[in-house]
Design an enzyme around this catalytic site. Structure first.
Site, PDB file in Angstrom:
ATOM      1  N   ASN A  51       0.743  -1.178  -0.047  1.00  0.00           N
ATOM      2  CA  ASN A  51       0.005  -0.047  -0.165  1.00  0.00           C
ATOM      3  C   ASN A  51       0.792   1.243  -0.037  1.00  0.00           C
ATOM      4  O   ASN A  51       0.442   2.328   0.211  1.00  0.00           O
ATOM      5  CB  ASN A  51      -1.033   0.083   1.300  1.00  0.00           C
ATOM      6  CG  ASN A  51      -0.389   0.062   2.572  1.00  0.00           C
ATOM      7  OD1 ASN A  51       1.053  -0.258   2.712  1.00  0.00           O
ATOM      8  ND2 ASN A  51      -0.966   0.054   3.628  1.00  0.00           N
ATOM      9  N   HIS A  52       2.169   1.220  -0.478  1.00  0.00           N
ATOM     10  CA  HIS A  52       3.027   2.411  -0.465  1.00  0.00           C
ATOM     11  C   HIS A  52       2.707   2.892  -1.776  1.00  0.00           C
ATOM     12  O   HIS A  52       2.777   2.449  -2.682  1.00  0.00           O
ATOM     13  CB  HIS A  52       4.350   1.883  -0.076  1.00  0.00           C
ATOM     14  CG  HIS A  52       4.624   1.327   1.428  1.00  0.00           C
ATOM     15  ND1 HIS A  52       5.673   0.383   1.794  1.00  0.00           N
ATOM     16  CD2 HIS A  52       3.813   1.689   2.496  1.00  0.00           C
ATOM     17  CE1 HIS A  52       5.483   0.220   3.247  1.00  0.00           C
ATOM     18  NE2 HIS A  52       4.336   0.959   3.647  1.00  0.00           N
TER      19      HIS A  52
ATOM     20  N   ASN B 166       3.502   3.979  13.132  1.00  0.00           N
ATOM     21  CA  ASN B 166       3.913   2.473  13.657  1.00  0.00           C
ATOM     22  C   ASN B 166       5.042   2.742  14.676  1.00  0.00           C
ATOM     23  O   ASN B 166       6.254   2.509  14.184  1.00  0.00           O
ATOM     24  CB  ASN B 166       4.176   1.562  12.629  1.00  0.00           C
ATOM     25  CG  ASN B 166       3.073   0.958  11.933  1.00  0.00           C
ATOM     26  OD1 ASN B 166       2.094   1.056  12.147  1.00  0.00           O
ATOM     27  ND2 ASN B 166       3.378   0.127  11.045  1.00  0.00           N
TER      28      ASN B 166
ATOM     29  N   MET C 181      -5.198   5.027  -3.785  1.00  0.00           N
ATOM     30  CA  MET C 181      -5.211   5.615  -5.041  1.00  0.00           C
ATOM     31  C   MET C 181      -6.516   5.734  -5.561  1.00  0.00           C
ATOM     32  O   MET C 181      -7.361   4.793  -5.509  1.00  0.00           O
ATOM     33  CB  MET C 181      -4.473   4.878  -6.103  1.00  0.00           C
ATOM     34  CG  MET C 181      -4.759   3.212  -6.463  1.00  0.00           C
ATOM     35  SD  MET C 181      -3.740   2.671  -7.332  1.00  0.00           S
ATOM     36  CE  MET C 181      -4.568   0.833  -7.309  1.00  0.00           C
TER      37      MET C 181
ATOM     38  N   HIS D 167      -5.130   6.618  11.053  1.00  0.00           N
ATOM     39  CA  HIS D 167      -3.983   6.556  10.128  1.00  0.00           C
ATOM     40  C   HIS D 167      -4.329   6.291   8.961  1.00  0.00           C
ATOM     41  O   HIS D 167      -3.486   6.793   7.883  1.00  0.00           O
ATOM     42  CB  HIS D 167      -2.936   5.639  10.571  1.00  0.00           C
ATOM     43  CG  HIS D 167      -3.038   4.171   9.981  1.00  0.00           C
ATOM     44  ND1 HIS D 167      -4.103   3.523  10.201  1.00  0.00           N
ATOM     45  CD2 HIS D 167      -2.138   3.594   9.408  1.00  0.00           C
ATOM     46  CE1 HIS D 167      -3.955   2.380   9.677  1.00  0.00           C
ATOM     47  NE2 HIS D 167      -2.615   2.278   9.085  1.00  0.00           N
TER      48      HIS D 167
END
Lengths: 475, 143
Positions: A201-202, A324, A375, A398
């Site tokens: 998911n980066h 985190n 996205m 987050h």
């Protein structure tokens, strides 16, 4: 989640009364719909964390809470320095994963003309995806300097500007990091990975401010409707994972020795003052520095691209948050200031106005809280509140969190279709992996707007601006 | 490795991540197949050629920790060498595992790697013998 298991304290606060071995209550911050949609595991995990030695006040869950390893993602727990524990599962494996947001001084219509060139240039320059390597090869001594120095190391090595650092948590360098606590295997995994985005998911996104919710705060943050910003979401890459995995095994042994009863192996923890506890804290802080250095190097690469494609741009940091972590912080508990070890796993620190660790320009308004979307949906900039400081150890949500497994997502969507659909909506996606794009399809995630709305209504943070993507670089 | 008509590895869904499962007539084969399942999280194992080999040796007190460490060792080799593995020869003697992992460097165009596996976890970690005498080795991996 079955609502009958909870006591509703207010519209957006739900309590799990202590039962079994719980030392403190659990508290969920969310509206009724979000609580209903949370699976029962969140209840179990929040309750499990409440059984750990030295936990203070309550085991908390943010509105985007979902199942995680040991601790729920979206979990916040603070521990007493003498009686308490530290847990690798309470930090998460991608240590110091976070979001950095850069302002560009450009307007949407201006960037729109160069969007395709910009997308292609970013995709060429930002290493992303499986097997990608960064521009930096770190030898042993330099590796240790990076592990000890974080974004400060990166700036001193020419990857950015000194003024960037005051907009990064901890001034860009986590104190008390112990590079010698980081295993050779962890260092080997990082050798070529500084300045890489990773996968999953980066992302790196060029975004535009679609809506301003709080004009004075937006002004203080230097954001206006129609402005273009760049957001970078990534963490400590393979090194953080290696440290987390090694600590998990180490802490299981330590926990047995210290007679800590665990309902779940992934909840493994060690007393803060034990050898294993101190060892993990030193290594985990070094991993925080890796994440800060990584986002700093990626910032520099982004500046290079803008200098080439849109030379009139001036990229300055709005802020850099990590979601985190375990950090030593002072909080008021029952009217008394106490030093605590605050674990935030999938939760963002959200200092309210007046906090002494905020840079001067932000102190009056509060800390920017950067919430990553997916996205094709949207992201948010929030600001920390006084209430959050009182009820959640200064913490907020987050992101959206997955609503569907990778497996389901892959069955439902084709990567190419996702890319085409987003392009029709004006969002250019660049990724080395179409399968990766399918697994990260926007609808595989929960609704980030609902999470942010609940965060605001619970008083944990306040909405400042909504950002929508123009370009997405996906790992 | 003997060809098998039955598919010996599979995935099981788990929240945001994914579970890998290997089956075999022997414990060693189940471990080898769990490793193929790990490759399949990243790419189609059939697309990977066995052009070079890496040796892996481990020792652990119990089979579950050994599986956890085995999969983590493969993750480490994939990450640091930039390799994908097609096939694994595994020998198990008591608490000791020795293996050769056969594969090739990642080719983004041909392998279209979906995602990096970052580590094995202790969630759903299970090594067991089924009623028919065959073995299963499985856990959730973090991506």
């Amino acid at each position: 989640m079955d609502l009958s298991l909870l006591k509703r304290r207010s519209e957006h606060e739900w309590v799990i009364e202590p039962h079994g071995a719980m030392r403190v209550p659990g508290v969920l911050f969310a509206n009724e719909d979000l609580v209903r949609a949370m699976d029962h595991k969140v209840h179990e995990q929040v309750s499990n964390v409440a059984t750990l030695p030295g936990i203070v006040a309550a085991s908390l869950a943010m509105p985007d809470a979902h199942w995680g390893y040991g601790f729920a993602v979206g979990g916040v727990a603070a521990f007493d320095p003498d009686e308490g524990v530290v847990s690798a599962g309470g930090v998460g494996f991608d240590i110091s994963c976070g979001v950095r947001c850069l302002r560009t001084r450009l307007r949407r219509e201006h960037v729109e003309e160069k969007k395709k060139t910009l997308a292609d240039a970013l995709f060429r320059t930002i290493p992303a995806g499986v097997g990608s390597r960064g521009r930096i090869r770190l030898k042993a001594a330099e590796m240790d300097r990076m592990l000890g120095g974080g974004a400060q190391w990166a700036v001193e090595s020419g990857w950015g500007e000194r003024s960037d650092l005051e907009r990064v948590e901890e001034g860009g360098r986590m104190r008390d990091a112990r590079p010698e606590h980081v295993s050779e295997r962890a260092k080997t995994r990082m050798r070529d990975e500084v300045g890489t985005l990773g996968s999953g998911n980066h992302y790196l996104e060029v975004q535009t401010v679609a809506e301003v919710h709080d004009a004075p705060a937006a002004r203080a943050f230097g954001l206006e409707e129609g402005d273009v910003v760049v957001s970078i979401h990534c963490g400590s890459r393979g090194l953080g994972h290696q440290i987390g995995t090694e600590a998990l095994k180490d802490m299981l042994t330590a926990g047995r020795r210290h007679a800590i009863r665990l309902p779940d192996r992934e909840l493994a923890c060690a007393p803060i003052h034990s050898r294993e506890g101190r060892h993990y804290l030193g290594a985990m802080r070094a991993a925080i520095n890796v994440a800060l250095a990584n986002r700093q190097v990626l910032t520099h690469l982004t500046r290079e691209v803008f200098a080439e494609v849109l030379p009139e741009a001036d990229l300055t940091l709005l802020y850099d948050v990590s979601h985190n972590t375990c950090k030593v912080e002072t909080h008021e508990v029952d009217g008394r200031a106490r030093e605590l070890f605050v674990h935030r796993k999938g939760a963002t620190r959200a200092w309210g106005p007046g906090h002494s660790e905020l840079p001067g320009a932000l102190r009056g308004v509060g800390q920017p809280v950067l919430i990553g979307g997916t996205m094709g949906t949207c992201s948010y900039v929030l600001v920390g509140t006084e209430r959050g400081m009182k009820v959640s150890f200064g913490s907020a949500c987050h992101g959206a969190g997955r609503g569907m497994s990778r497996h389901q997502a892959r069955k439902r969507w084709q990567g190419r279709e996702v890319v085409q659909e987003l392009e029709r909506r004006g969002i250019l996606v660049r990724s080395p992996s179409l399968r990766g794009v399918a697994e990260e399809a926007p609808d595989a995630y929960k609704d980030v707007s609902a999470v942010v709305d609940a965060t605001e209504r619970a008083g944990l943070a306040r909405r400042v601006a909504r950002l929508v993507p123009m370009v997405t670089i996906k790992g | 490795m003997a060809p098998s008509s039955r598919r010996r590895f599979e995935h099981f869904p788990h929240e945001a991540d994914i579970g890998v499962r290997g089956r075999g007539e022997t414990l060693a084969e189940a471990f080898a197949q769990a490793a193929v399942a790990l490759t399949a999280v990243v790419t189609d194992p059939a697309s990977v050629r066995a052009r070079q080999a890496v040796e892996i040796g481990l020792e652990e007190d119990d089979p579950e920790t050994l599986l956890f460490e085995w999969l983590n060792a493969i993750v480490f080799e994939m990450a640091t060498r930039g390799l994908l593995f097609a096939r694994f020869d595994v020998d198990l003697e008591g608490r000791r595992l020795s293996a050769r992992a056969h594969g090739e460097p990642v080719d983004v165009g041909r392998h279209c790697p979906a995602v990096e596996v970052k580590g094995a976890t202790m969630t759903g970690l299970r090594v067991a013998q089924e009623r028919d005498g065959s073995w299963v080795a499985e856990c959730v991996v973090d991506v």
